[in-house]
Scaffold this motif. Structure first.
Motif, PDB file in Angstrom:
ATOM      1  N   LYS A 282       0.827  -1.207   0.000  1.00 49.12           N
ATOM      2  CA  LYS A 282       0.000   0.000   0.000  1.00 49.12           C
ATOM      3  C   LYS A 282       0.866   1.264   0.000  1.00 49.12           C
ATOM      4  N   ALA A 283       1.931   1.246   0.811  1.00 46.89           N
ATOM      5  CA  ALA A 283       2.807   2.418   0.895  1.00 46.89           C
ATOM      6  C   ALA A 283       3.471   2.680  -0.457  1.00 46.89           C
ATOM      7  N   ARG A 284       3.903   1.614  -1.131  1.00 44.22           N
ATOM      8  CA  ARG A 284       4.545   1.781  -2.436  1.00 44.22           C
ATOM      9  C   ARG A 284       3.566   2.375  -3.449  1.00 44.22           C
ATOM     10  N   GLU A 286       0.786   4.162  -2.758  1.00 41.26           N
ATOM     11  CA  GLU A 286       0.402   5.526  -2.383  1.00 41.26           C
ATOM     12  C   GLU A 286       1.499   6.542  -2.695  1.00 41.26           C
ATOM     13  N   ASN A 287       2.758   6.107  -2.713  1.00 42.59           N
ATOM     14  CA  ASN A 287       3.878   7.016  -2.989  1.00 42.59           C
ATOM     15  C   ASN A 287       4.165   7.160  -4.480  1.00 42.59           C
ATOM     16  N   SER A 288       3.357   6.508  -5.316  1.00 41.36           N
ATOM     17  CA  SER A 288       3.529   6.622  -6.764  1.00 41.36           C
ATOM     18  C   SER A 288       2.546   7.650  -7.330  1.00 41.36           C
ATOM     19  N   GLN A 290      -0.471   9.571  -8.998  1.00 42.58           N
ATOM     20  CA  GLN A 290      -1.890   9.218  -9.068  1.00 42.58           C
ATOM     21  C   GLN A 290      -2.392   9.219 -10.519  1.00 42.58           C
ATOM     22  N   ARG A 303       4.716   4.568 -13.645  1.00 42.27           N
ATOM     23  CA  ARG A 303       5.269   4.346 -12.293  1.00 42.27           C
ATOM     24  C   ARG A 303       4.202   3.854 -11.335  1.00 42.27           C
ATOM     25  N   ARG A 304       2.974   4.331 -11.523  1.00 38.01           N
ATOM     26  CA  ARG A 304       1.866   3.859 -10.693  1.00 38.01           C
ATOM     27  C   ARG A 304       1.603   2.371 -10.943  1.00 38.01           C
ATOM     28  N   ALA A 307       3.974  -0.031  -9.458  1.00 38.61           N
ATOM     29  CA  ALA A 307       3.916  -0.156  -7.998  1.00 38.61           C
ATOM     30  C   ALA A 307       3.035  -1.311  -7.544  1.00 38.61           C
TER      31      ALA A 307
END
Length: 353
Positions: A282-284, A286-288, A290, A303-304, A307
């Protein structure tokens, strides 16, 4: 059965017998002996994870079919003197449809060679494991004398497994001297151990043979296979994200005009993707970057997509991903995102109550 490891004395012998004798003087094996021998080899592969394995006297190729599922094995070779058997059984070793849909991580090549186990073949050098299951009893005295020179001396693999029938059980078979008409001898456990302990380790000779069957298994190391898997996973993930974005737009509309029975999805947005993620995943995600809309177009950054776990597992860099998928999807002008229509004619949403 003998298991010999390179640089380990040859008196390391497993001579236990697995036969189970029933009271009516009929020998039954439970499980069948061939399954026990094959399981012994499979357990050995589990423990040592060899990359290159050869089965000498492979016959009907049953052992090879069992071993080809192991992800550690990248080269699997069978050798037999009966060329007809190799031709008739080779097709059983071809990849199944499912192995193209879900390919291996590493390459696997399966090759069958027509040849004798007592003649040297340089293509069998450097193997991690060589198996000789119920083989040596088919060799005449001259071939039996040459066998250790070739297998232990010339081929010199890291590990060798040899099995042969236990003659101590033969009196329990009705009217049996040898268990097979082609057997030249059958040893007791002591005879087998005595022979194994005398196996020498210093020989030299070379001859070449021609393979009669070769097949290569799909793996993610092959670009065409990687592209097939990558595009397939991308399309699935893009569709999930598109539908999720549609759902979010509908939920926003409902917040402005709520109706009884509306479901609140805001507390578990990851469930809308049809997947449940770990905290690290989830962290990976969310940090990509949107996903976003440009008019009626829905854009998902590469990149999203990378992830998400199934695509992240492929270990593909963004630049390589872009080159692999360029002719299969629509990319944004700068190539950083996949672009699809936000709404499709086949979309269906039930009418609100």
């Amino acid at each position: 059965m003998e298991v010999a490891e390179k640089n380990i004395p040859c008196n390391s012998v497993v001579g236990g017998n697995f036969e189970e004798v029933c009271s009516e003087k009929v020998i039954r094996f439970k499980p069948p002996l061939y399954k026990q021998r094959y399981q012994f080899v499979r357990d050995l592969v589990d423990r040592h994870e060899p990359k290159k394995v050869a089965d000498l006297g492979c016959g009907d190729t049953k052992l090879l079919k069992l071993l080809k599922i192991y992800p550690c094995i990248q080269l699997l070779v069978g050798v037999d003197i009966n060329e007809e058997k190799l031709h008739s059984n080779g097709h059983h070793l071809s990849p199944y449809l499912g192995e193209f849909v879900k390919p291996r991580d590493l390459d696997l090549t399966v090759t069958l060679y027509h040849g004798s186990v007592v003649e040297r073949d340089s293509r069998l050098l450097g193997f991690d494991l060589i198996t000789c299951i119920e083989l040596i009893e088919h060799l005449n005295s001259d071939d039996l004398a040459r066998f250790p020179e070739v297998v232990f001396g010339y081929l010199s693999p890291s590990m060798i497994v040899i099995s042969t029938p236990n003659a101590e059980f033969n009196p329990l078979f009705p009217t049996v001297t040898l268990r097979d008409a082609d057997h030249k001898f059958e040893w007791s456990r002591m005879e087998f151990q005595t022979w194994a302990s005398r196996v020498a380790d210093s020989y030299n000779y070379c001859v070449e043979f021609t393979g009669v069957y070769t097949t290569s298994y799909p793996s993610l190391q092959q670009e065409k296979v990687l592209k097939f898997v990558l595009v397939g996973e991308l399309l699935i993930q893009v569709e999930r994200l598109r539908l999720r974005h549609q759902r979010m737009l509908r939920e926003q509309e409902k917040e402005l005009d709520p109706k009884p029975g509306d479901t609140d999805f805001s507390q578990a947005p990851h469930l809308l993707l049809g997947e449940v993620f770990t905290e690290a995943e989830k962290a990976r995600i969310e940090n990509s970057p949107q996903p976003f809309c440009e008019g009626e177009k829905f854009c998902i950054p590469l990149r999203r997509l990378l992830a998400y776990p199934k695509l992240h597992r492929l270990c593909v860099e963004e630049d390589r991903m872009r080159s692999l998928i360029a002719d299969s999807v629509c990319l944004s002008n700068d190539g950083s995102a996949i672009v699809v229509d936000l709404h499709n004619s086949w979309d269906y949403w039930p009418e609100d109550n």
